[in-house]
Design a protein around this motif. Structure first.
Motif, PDB file in Angstrom:
ATOM      1  N   VAL A   1       4.516 -46.854 -10.468  1.00  0.00           N
ATOM      2  CA  VAL A   1       4.486 -46.246 -11.799  1.00  0.00           C
ATOM      3  C   VAL A   1       4.745 -44.754 -11.652  1.00  0.00           C
ATOM      4  O   VAL A   1       4.738 -44.207 -10.538  1.00  0.00           O
ATOM      5  CB  VAL A   1       3.124 -46.475 -12.499  1.00  0.00           C
ATOM      6  CG1 VAL A   1       2.895 -47.948 -12.781  1.00  0.00           C
ATOM      7  CG2 VAL A   1       1.979 -45.892 -11.673  1.00  0.00           C
ATOM      8  N   ILE A   2       4.926 -44.088 -12.777  1.00  0.00           N
ATOM      9  CA  ILE A   2       5.158 -42.644 -12.767  1.00  0.00           C
ATOM     10  C   ILE A   2       3.835 -41.914 -12.570  1.00  0.00           C
ATOM     11  O   ILE A   2       2.823 -42.227 -13.200  1.00  0.00           O
ATOM     12  CB  ILE A   2       5.842 -42.200 -14.069  1.00  0.00           C
ATOM     13  CG1 ILE A   2       7.278 -42.737 -14.096  1.00  0.00           C
ATOM     14  CG2 ILE A   2       5.836 -40.681 -14.215  1.00  0.00           C
ATOM     15  CD1 ILE A   2       8.021 -42.433 -15.366  1.00  0.00           C
ATOM     16  N   PHE A   3       3.864 -40.918 -11.683  1.00  0.00           N
ATOM     17  CA  PHE A   3       2.695 -40.099 -11.363  1.00  0.00           C
ATOM     18  C   PHE A   3       3.093 -38.643 -11.625  1.00  0.00           C
ATOM     19  O   PHE A   3       3.987 -38.111 -10.961  1.00  0.00           O
ATOM     20  CB  PHE A   3       2.310 -40.299  -9.895  1.00  0.00           C
ATOM     21  CG  PHE A   3       1.031 -39.632  -9.476  1.00  0.00           C
ATOM     22  CD1 PHE A   3      -0.143 -40.355  -9.343  1.00  0.00           C
ATOM     23  CD2 PHE A   3       0.994 -38.270  -9.175  1.00  0.00           C
ATOM     24  CE1 PHE A   3      -1.326 -39.754  -8.928  1.00  0.00           C
ATOM     25  CE2 PHE A   3      -0.170 -37.660  -8.759  1.00  0.00           C
ATOM     26  CZ  PHE A   3      -1.337 -38.399  -8.637  1.00  0.00           C
TER      27      PHE A   3
ATOM     28  N   TYR B   1       6.414 -31.920 -13.754  1.00  0.00           N
ATOM     29  CA  TYR B   1       7.010 -32.568 -12.582  1.00  0.00           C
ATOM     30  C   TYR B   1       6.374 -33.945 -12.419  1.00  0.00           C
ATOM     31  O   TYR B   1       5.185 -34.138 -12.683  1.00  0.00           O
ATOM     32  CB  TYR B   1       6.770 -31.724 -11.332  1.00  0.00           C
ATOM     33  CG  TYR B   1       7.238 -32.391 -10.055  1.00  0.00           C
ATOM     34  CD1 TYR B   1       8.583 -32.407  -9.701  1.00  0.00           C
ATOM     35  CD2 TYR B   1       6.327 -33.017  -9.205  1.00  0.00           C
ATOM     36  CE1 TYR B   1       9.017 -33.022  -8.536  1.00  0.00           C
ATOM     37  CE2 TYR B   1       6.738 -33.636  -8.032  1.00  0.00           C
ATOM     38  CZ  TYR B   1       8.091 -33.632  -7.704  1.00  0.00           C
ATOM     39  OH  TYR B   1       8.510 -34.245  -6.548  1.00  0.00           O
ATOM     40  N   PHE B   2       7.180 -34.913 -11.937  1.00  0.00           N
ATOM     41  CA  PHE B   2       6.645 -36.262 -11.733  1.00  0.00           C
ATOM     42  C   PHE B   2       7.353 -36.916 -10.560  1.00  0.00           C
ATOM     43  O   PHE B   2       8.441 -36.508 -10.137  1.00  0.00           O
ATOM     44  CB  PHE B   2       6.826 -37.116 -13.001  1.00  0.00           C
ATOM     45  CG  PHE B   2       8.264 -37.390 -13.345  1.00  0.00           C
ATOM     46  CD1 PHE B   2       8.888 -38.563 -12.934  1.00  0.00           C
ATOM     47  CD2 PHE B   2       9.010 -36.477 -14.071  1.00  0.00           C
ATOM     48  CE1 PHE B   2      10.215 -38.823 -13.239  1.00  0.00           C
ATOM     49  CE2 PHE B   2      10.349 -36.723 -14.381  1.00  0.00           C
ATOM     50  CZ  PHE B   2      10.953 -37.904 -13.963  1.00  0.00           C
ATOM     51  N   GLU B   3       6.702 -37.945 -10.009  1.00  0.00           N
ATOM     52  CA  GLU B   3       7.297 -38.756  -8.947  1.00  0.00           C
ATOM     53  C   GLU B   3       6.711 -40.156  -9.032  1.00  0.00           C
ATOM     54  O   GLU B   3       5.942 -40.463  -9.960  1.00  0.00           O
ATOM     55  CB  GLU B   3       7.048 -38.116  -7.574  1.00  0.00           C
ATOM     56  CG  GLU B   3       5.604 -37.796  -7.265  1.00  0.00           C
ATOM     57  CD  GLU B   3       5.453 -36.858  -6.067  1.00  0.00           C
ATOM     58  OE1 GLU B   3       6.290 -35.949  -5.913  1.00  0.00           O
ATOM     59  OE2 GLU B   3       4.488 -37.040  -5.301  1.00  0.00           O
ATOM     60  N   GLU B   4       7.041 -41.010  -8.083  1.00  0.00           N
ATOM     61  CA  GLU B   4       6.578 -42.394  -8.136  1.00  0.00           C
ATOM     62  C   GLU B   4       5.285 -42.578  -7.352  1.00  0.00           C
ATOM     63  O   GLU B   4       5.067 -41.925  -6.327  1.00  0.00           O
ATOM     64  CB  GLU B   4       7.651 -43.335  -7.589  1.00  0.00           C
ATOM     65  CG  GLU B   4       8.884 -43.427  -8.475  1.00  0.00           C
ATOM     66  CD  GLU B   4       9.899 -44.409  -7.920  1.00  0.00           C
ATOM     67  OE1 GLU B   4       9.903 -44.639  -6.685  1.00  0.00           O
ATOM     68  OE2 GLU B   4      10.691 -44.956  -8.719  1.00  0.00           O
TER      69      GLU B   4
ATOM     70  N   PRO C   1      -2.187 -36.576 -13.145  1.00  0.00           N
ATOM     71  CA  PRO C   1      -3.162 -35.787 -12.389  1.00  0.00           C
ATOM     72  C   PRO C   1      -3.527 -34.492 -13.109  1.00  0.00           C
ATOM     73  O   PRO C   1      -2.729 -33.959 -13.896  1.00  0.00           O
ATOM     74  CB  PRO C   1      -2.419 -35.488 -11.079  1.00  0.00           C
ATOM     75  CG  PRO C   1      -0.975 -35.478 -11.471  1.00  0.00           C
ATOM     76  CD  PRO C   1      -0.833 -36.486 -12.575  1.00  0.00           C
ATOM     77  N   LYS C   2      -4.719 -33.991 -12.828  1.00  0.00           N
ATOM     78  CA  LYS C   2      -5.198 -32.749 -13.447  1.00  0.00           C
ATOM     79  C   LYS C   2      -4.449 -31.551 -12.865  1.00  0.00           C
ATOM     80  O   LYS C   2      -4.351 -31.394 -11.655  1.00  0.00           O
ATOM     81  CB  LYS C   2      -6.704 -32.620 -13.212  1.00  0.00           C
ATOM     82  CG  LYS C   2      -7.392 -31.530 -14.018  1.00  0.00           C
ATOM     83  CD  LYS C   2      -8.906 -31.627 -13.840  1.00  0.00           C
ATOM     84  CE  LYS C   2      -9.641 -30.595 -14.661  1.00  0.00           C
ATOM     85  NZ  LYS C   2     -11.122 -30.697 -14.488  1.00  0.00           N
TER      86      LYS C   2
END
Length: 719
Positions: free
Chosen positions: A161-163, A142-145, A118-119
Motif C-alpha cells: 500500500v502507499i506509505f 512524499y510517498f513510497e510503497e 506517518p507523523k
C-alpha cells in the motif's frame, strides 16, 4: 411526491477513548465499540486517538519489536471484523517501515487499507519524548510503497500500500490527515491540504491535561478551519494511560471555525463518540469568500491523491427532512477549580480500577494539602455513583470487582469511601487539637475508614536508640538545641509517618477481613516540591500523588470552591488555618509556620516556578524580570530585596534538587512541575550559590542603587 436531490450531507464521527498502554485486547474492544456507535449514528467516517491500538503511553516499550508485531495482530482483528465494515476508519498505531519506527495512521475501508500516513512532526518537549522512539517522516507530500505483513495480506488481499503524506479522494470530497503535534507546528499540514482541495481534516491526538491548557488547544482547533474553511475532526485519548498524565478528551468536530460537537474533558466513560452532519456546500461557499486562499492555490505543490469509489453520502437520495446539518454550539470550558477536582479524580479512578488494589490510604494531617487530596478522592467516589446512576455498566462492574461484591450498587459517595478509602491522623505531642479535630471531622463527612492515633512512643523509641548508641540526646531549638538537632527531630517524625503509612496500608484491610493492600497517597504540592520543603522519604513518599503538580494558590481556590459545591463546611476551617508542618513543639510564643520556615510565600514560589521552567529563566534573567515586576506597586520592593528573594529561591532549589529524584509519581497539572523523573531533566548536584550569576545580579543592584541615590539627591537639590 418524492424529490431527488444531489447529496451534500455527510455524517462524520470522532471519539475519546480511554486506552491503556499495552492493553491490546482491551484497546481493540474499545476501538470496535466506538466504530459500532459511530455506525449506529449514521457516520461514514470514524477517527480515533493517536496510537490507539497499543496505547499512547508505552514509552520505552516502543523500543521493543513486540509492540509493533502485536499492534499488527490486533489491527488485523479490527480490519477483518464484520462490525467495522461500511465506514472509513482512521486508526492509529506504530509501524516499522524499512527498519525505522514511525507513529502512523492507517486509513481503511471495507477491509482494504487505503493509506498509511506517518507523523511528520513529533512532540519532543515537556512530557513528550517521541523522537526517543520514532522518526519523523519529514518529507511533506512524499510517498513510497509499504509491504504489508502476511496476516494483513490474507485479510485484505493487498501485498503493498502507499506509505506517506497523501490525501484521499472519495466521490464527494477529499480527506486529509494530521496527527496531534502537527496542529501545533508553525506550518501545519492542514493549510497546504486546504489549498489542494481537502475539505475534511482529521487530527488524532494524545494530548494531556494541564490547568488552563484547553483554551490554547481549542483555539488552535477552531482556527484550523477559520482561515481556509473545512471540517476538522479532532480525536483524543482520555484517562490515565498508566503514567503521570491524564489525557483529557474534548474530541471535537468543527466546521469553518465553528464548534459543532465537543466531547467531555473529564468523565469515567471508556468510550465517547461524537457525530455531526455537515453540508459540504457550507465549506465550498465559505471558501468562495476567501479570495486570498484561491490565489495561494496557484503557488502550492499538489498532494498525491488516492482515488477511491467510496461514497460518504449517496450521489442522490429522496429528501428526508429529519436529516439536517448539525448546529453550532459554544465551546465548553471548566473553571481551574473544576479542573483540579475532575482531572485528578478521574486519574485516581483509572489507577485504582486498573491496579485492582483494595483502595487508597491517606495520612490525613488536618492541613490543606491532605484535605485537598481527601476531597479529590471524595469526588472520585461521587463520579462513580453518578456513572452508576446513569447506567454505565463498565463502572458498575469495576466498583463491584474492587469491593468483591457483585450485588453492590452504591447510592452515595460515602458508601464507596467506607469500603475503598482509609485515612489516619498520625499525631504527636506537637500536634494541635485543631488539626486532629479537622482531620476527624473531614473523614466523617466523606465517609472514610479513619484511624486516629498517636505515635509519640514510636518517636521516643527511635530517639532513645540514638541516645543509647551515641550517649547524646538531641533537643529542639526552642529548648536550646542546635539547628541540626532541630531538623533531625522534625525529620524523624515525618519519616516514621511514612513507615506507619505503609504498615497501615498493608494491614488495615486485613483487620476488616478484606483481601489486598492499599495504595498510599502522597499530598505534597508542586510549590513545596520546587522549594524542597519536605523531608526525603517522609509521608510525601507514597505510591501516587494527585496534587503533586498543583500549586498551593490553586489548591486554596479549589477548597473554597469545593466547600460550596460539595456542601462541606468543614473545608473552610482548613482554608483559614495557618499552614504548618506541626513538627516542632507548640508554645505560648511559638507556632511553626510553613511560609516563615521557607522564607518565601506560596505566591512567590508559584512565580519563581513559572519563570524557571516555563519561561526558561536562570537566576540572572529571573532577577531582571522580577525587578521590573516587583519594584512596582503593589509590591514596591527594592532591587536589594528582589535580589535576596531570587538568591534564596535558587539556593534552596539547588540544595534540595536531589529530593526530586525520589518524588512520588504525581498527577501532572502544571507546566512548572519540578518532577525529575521525566518532565524536568536537570542535575541534582548544583553549586547553590550560582556565583557568576550572583555577581551579575550584584552589579545590576549596585547600578540601580547608585541611580536611585542620584535621583534622590537631585530631588533634594530641587527642593
Amino acid at each position: 411526491m418524492s424529490v431527488t436531490i444531489m447529496a451534500h450531507l455527510i455524517t462524520v464521527a470522532t471519539c475519546n477513548l480511554n486506552q491503556w498502554a499495552l492493553d491490546f485486547e482491551g484497546n481493540r474492544d474499545r476501538i470496535i465499540g466506538s466504530i459500532e456507535i459511530a455506525k449506529s449514528k449514521g457516520a461514514k467516517l470514524r477517527v480515533g486517538p493517536e496510537l490507539e491500538v497499543c496505547g499512547y503511553g508505552c514509552l520505552d516499550h516502543f523500543l521493543e519489536n513486540d509492540v509493533y508485531d502485536q499492534s499488527w495482530e490486533i489491527y488485523s482483528e479490527i480490519l477483518s471484523d464484520p462490525r467495522t465494515q461500511g465506514i472509513v476508519l482512521d486508526i492509529g498505531m506504530p509501524i516499522i517501515h524499512k527498519s525505522i519506527k514511525y507513529n502512523c495512521r492507517i486509513i481503511s475501508y471495507n477491509g482494504k487499507i487505503l493509506l498509511i500516513r506517518p507523523k511528520l512532526y513529533l512532540a519532543n518537549d515537556g512530557n513528550y519524548r517521541e523522537m526517543r522512539y520514532f522518526t519523523p517522516w519529514n518529507r511533506p507530500k512524499y510517498f513510497e510503497e509499504f509491504h504489508l505483513p502476511s496476516k494483513i495480506i490474507k485479510i485484505s488481499g493487498q501485498n503493498k500500500v502507499i506509505f506517506g503524506d497523501c490525501v484521499i479522494q472519495t466521490r464527494e470530497t477529499k480527506l486529509g490527515f494530521e496527527t496531534c503535534e502537527e496542529l501545533f507546528t508553525p506550518q501545519s499540514p492542514h493549510i497546504a491540504m486546504a489549498l489542494d482541495g481537502v475539505e475534511i481534516f482529521t487530527n488524532s491526538s494524545g494530548s494531556h491535561h494541564e490547568l488552563r491548557k484547553l483554551n490554547t488547544r481549542m483555539k488552535l482547533i477552531t482556527e484550523a478551519t477559520t482561515k481556509c474553511g473545512g471540517v476538522y475532526l479532532y480525536a483524543n485519548q482520555k484517562g490515565c494511560d498508566g503514567d503521570r498524565l491524564y489525557y483529557d478528551g474534548c474530541a471535537s468536530i468543527v466546521l469553518n471555525g465553528k464548534m459543532l460537537a465537543q466531547g467531555s474533558q473529564f468523565s469515567l466513560k471508556d468510550i465517547e463518540v461524537l457525530t455531526a452532519t455537515i453540508d459540504l456546500d457550507d465549506v465550498r461557499s465559505y471558501r468562495n469568500q476567501k479570495s486570498a486562499s484561491m490565489q495561494a492555490v496557484l503557488t502550492e505543490e499538489v498532494y498525491h491523491t488516492i482515488e477511491t469509489d467510496i461514497e460518504l453520502a449517496p450521489s442522490s437520495h429522496v429528501f428526508d427532512p429529519t436529516i439536517r446539518p448539525t448546529l453550532e454550539q459554544e465551546v465548553k470550558y471548566h473553571l481551574p477549580e473544576e479542573e483540579i477536582a475532575l482531572g485528578p479524580a478521574c486519574w485516581l479512578w483509572d489507577y485504582l480500577r486498573r491496579s485492582k488494589c483494595a483502595g487508597y490510604f491517606l495520612p490525613l494531617s488536618g492541613g490543606i494539602d491532605s484535605c485537598a487530596t481527601a476531597t479529590i478522592v471524595h469526588l472520585m467516589c461521587l463520579l462513580v455513583v453518578e456513572a452508576v446512576r446513569n447506567g454505565d455498566k463498565q463502572v458498575l462492574e469495576d466498583i463491584q470487582t474492587l469491593v468483591h461484591d457483585n450485588t453492590f450498587i452504591p447510592q452515595t459517595p460515602q458508601e464507596i469511601a467506607s469500603k475503598l478509602f482509609y485515612t489516619s491522623f498520625m499525631g504527636t505531642v506537637n500536634s494541635s487539637k485543631e488539626t486532629r479535630y479537622r482531620a476527624k471531622e473531614l473523614a466523617t463527612k466523606i465517609g472514610s475508614f479513619h484511624v486516629d492515633m498517636n505515635m509519640d512512643t514510636l518517636v521516643t523509641a527511635v530517639v532513645n536508640v540514638f541516645e543509647v548508641a551515641t550517649g547524646k540526646k538531641p533537643i529542639f531549638k526552642i529548648f536550646g538545641g542546635s539547628q541540626t538537632e532541630n531538623l533531625a527531630l522534625q525529620n524523624i517524625q515525618a519519616r516514621l509517618r511514612m513507615v506507619l503509612a505503609y504498615l497501615f496500608a498493608q494491614l488495615l484491610p486485613w483487620t476488616r477481613r478484606i483481601s489486598g493492600g492499599l495504595l498510599v497517597l502522597g499530598s505534597a504540592n508542586v510549590d513545596e516540591c520546587l522549594r524542597g520543603y519536605l523531608t526525603k522519604y517522609d509521608c510525601s513518599s507514597a505510591d501516587i500523588n494527585p496534587i503533586g503538580g498543583i500549586s498551593k494558590t490553586d489548591l486554596k481556590r479549589f477548597i473554597a470552591w469545593a466547600e460550596i459545591n460539595f456542601e462541606l463546611p468543614i473545608l473552610n476551617e482548613f482554608l483559614t488555618a495557618t499552614p504548618t508542618a506541626e513538627l516542632e513543639p507548640i508554645t505560648e510564643n511559638y507556632v511553626q509556620s510553613d511560609e516563615v520556615d521557607m522564607g518565601m510565600t506560596y505566591d512567590e514560589l508559584s512565580r519563581f516556578g513559572r519563570l524557571r521552567k516555563v519561561e526558561k529563566c536562570g537566576p540572572y534573567s529571573m532577577f531582571i524580570k522580577l525587578y521590573h515586576e516587583w519594584s512596582q506597586p503593589p509590591y514596591s520592593l527594592t532591587a536589594e530585596q528582589v535580589a535576596e528573594k531570587v538568591k534564596r529561591f535558587w539556593f534552596f532549589y539547588a540544595i534540595n534538587r536531589h529530593k526530586m529524584t525520589t518524588m512520588t509519581p504525581a498527577y501532572h497539572a502544571e507546566q512548572y512541575s519540578p518532577d525529575d523523573n521525566r518532565f524536568d531533566l536537570r542535575p541534582f548536584l548544583i553549586n547553590p550559590r550560582f556565583p557568576h550569576a550572583s555577581k551579575k545580579i550584584d552589579q545590576v543592584v549596585k547600578i540601580i542603587s547608585e541611580r536611585e541615590k542620584k535621583i534622590a539627591e537631585s530631588n533634594l537639590s530641587v527642593d
